[in-house]
Design a protein around this motif. Structure first.
Motif, PDB file in Angstrom:
ATOM      1  N   MET A 182      34.729  50.176  29.811  1.00  0.00           N
ATOM      2  CA  MET A 182      34.435  48.908  30.427  1.00  0.00           C
ATOM      3  C   MET A 182      35.595  47.937  30.283  1.00  0.00           C
ATOM      4  O   MET A 182      35.709  47.024  31.074  1.00  0.00           O
ATOM      5  CB  MET A 182      33.187  48.316  29.809  1.00  0.00           C
ATOM      6  CG  MET A 182      31.929  48.885  30.389  1.00  0.00           C
ATOM      7  SD  MET A 182      30.570  47.759  30.230  1.00  0.00           S
ATOM      8  CE  MET A 182      29.444  48.796  29.375  1.00  0.00           C
ATOM      9  N   CYS A 240      38.700  48.504  30.833  1.00  0.00           N
ATOM     10  CA  CYS A 240      39.576  48.630  32.012  1.00  0.00           C
ATOM     11  C   CYS A 240      38.990  47.879  33.203  1.00  0.00           C
ATOM     12  O   CYS A 240      39.709  47.210  33.941  1.00  0.00           O
ATOM     13  CB  CYS A 240      39.775  50.099  32.362  1.00  0.00           C
ATOM     14  SG  CYS A 240      40.749  51.001  31.164  1.00  0.00           S
ATOM     15  N   TYR A 241      37.678  48.003  33.394  1.00  0.00           N
ATOM     16  CA  TYR A 241      37.018  47.308  34.498  1.00  0.00           C
ATOM     17  C   TYR A 241      37.141  45.797  34.321  1.00  0.00           C
ATOM     18  O   TYR A 241      37.453  45.076  35.271  1.00  0.00           O
ATOM     19  CB  TYR A 241      35.546  47.725  34.570  1.00  0.00           C
ATOM     20  CG  TYR A 241      34.783  47.013  35.662  1.00  0.00           C
ATOM     21  CD1 TYR A 241      34.828  47.464  36.967  1.00  0.00           C
ATOM     22  CD2 TYR A 241      34.027  45.878  35.389  1.00  0.00           C
ATOM     23  CE1 TYR A 241      34.146  46.819  37.987  1.00  0.00           C
ATOM     24  CE2 TYR A 241      33.340  45.215  36.395  1.00  0.00           C
ATOM     25  CZ  TYR A 241      33.400  45.693  37.686  1.00  0.00           C
ATOM     26  OH  TYR A 241      32.728  45.041  38.676  1.00  0.00           O
ATOM     27  N   THR A 242      36.902  45.327  33.113  1.00  0.00           N
ATOM     28  CA  THR A 242      36.993  43.894  32.828  1.00  0.00           C
ATOM     29  C   THR A 242      38.412  43.392  33.066  1.00  0.00           C
ATOM     30  O   THR A 242      38.616  42.326  33.661  1.00  0.00           O
ATOM     31  CB  THR A 242      36.548  43.601  31.392  1.00  0.00           C
ATOM     32  OG1 THR A 242      35.199  44.043  31.243  1.00  0.00           O
ATOM     33  CG2 THR A 242      36.626  42.121  31.077  1.00  0.00           C
ATOM     34  N   ALA A 279      40.713  44.674  35.045  1.00  0.00           N
ATOM     35  CA  ALA A 279      41.084  44.741  36.456  1.00  0.00           C
ATOM     36  C   ALA A 279      40.332  43.721  37.309  1.00  0.00           C
ATOM     37  O   ALA A 279      40.895  43.155  38.245  1.00  0.00           O
ATOM     38  CB  ALA A 279      40.824  46.143  36.998  1.00  0.00           C
ATOM     39  N   SER A 280      39.068  43.467  36.978  1.00  0.00           N
ATOM     40  CA  SER A 280      38.254  42.615  37.841  1.00  0.00           C
ATOM     41  C   SER A 280      38.074  41.201  37.318  1.00  0.00           C
ATOM     42  O   SER A 280      37.744  40.293  38.071  1.00  0.00           O
ATOM     43  CB  SER A 280      36.867  43.232  38.028  1.00  0.00           C
ATOM     44  OG  SER A 280      36.148  43.205  36.802  1.00  0.00           O
ATOM     45  N   PRO A 339      31.035  43.180  32.491  1.00  0.00           N
ATOM     46  CA  PRO A 339      29.745  43.758  32.861  1.00  0.00           C
ATOM     47  C   PRO A 339      28.711  43.587  31.747  1.00  0.00           C
ATOM     48  O   PRO A 339      29.047  43.603  30.567  1.00  0.00           O
ATOM     49  CB  PRO A 339      30.044  45.236  33.097  1.00  0.00           C
ATOM     50  CG  PRO A 339      31.396  45.477  32.577  1.00  0.00           C
ATOM     51  CD  PRO A 339      32.066  44.171  32.340  1.00  0.00           C
TER      52      PRO A 339
END
Length: 79
Positions: free
Chosen positions: A1, A3-5, A7-8, A12
């Motif tokens: 998560m 990486c997602y945080t 990048a975006s 989450p």
């Protein structure tokens, strides 16, 4: 998560619940494939092999929710 945080920019929430849901959904998809093979609707043996992943996916999903007790796999293999 992380990486997602990164990048975006979005953090989450409820990640374990969504990962458990994804594992449950994949288990259901595999089980339907096994049923198609067992009932003779498909002769594709890959559907029968999907059965071996169902217990693993179920355990992964339950582990995401903190449930680690051993449960009976039940009748998931093709006849």
């Amino acid at each position: 998560m992380a990486c997602y945080t990164a990048a975006s920019g979005i953090t989450p929430r409820h990640g374990p619940w969504y990962r458990a849901l994804a594992a449950y959904k994949m288990s259901a998809i595999c089980l339907i494939g096994v049923m198609l093979y067992a009932d003779g609707v498909s002769t594709d043996e890959r559907y029968a092999l999907n059965a071996y992943g169902i217990p693993m996916l179920t355990k992964l999903g339950l582990a995401e929710l903190g449930i680690t007790e051993q449960l009976d796999d039940g009748p998931v293999l093709a006849r």
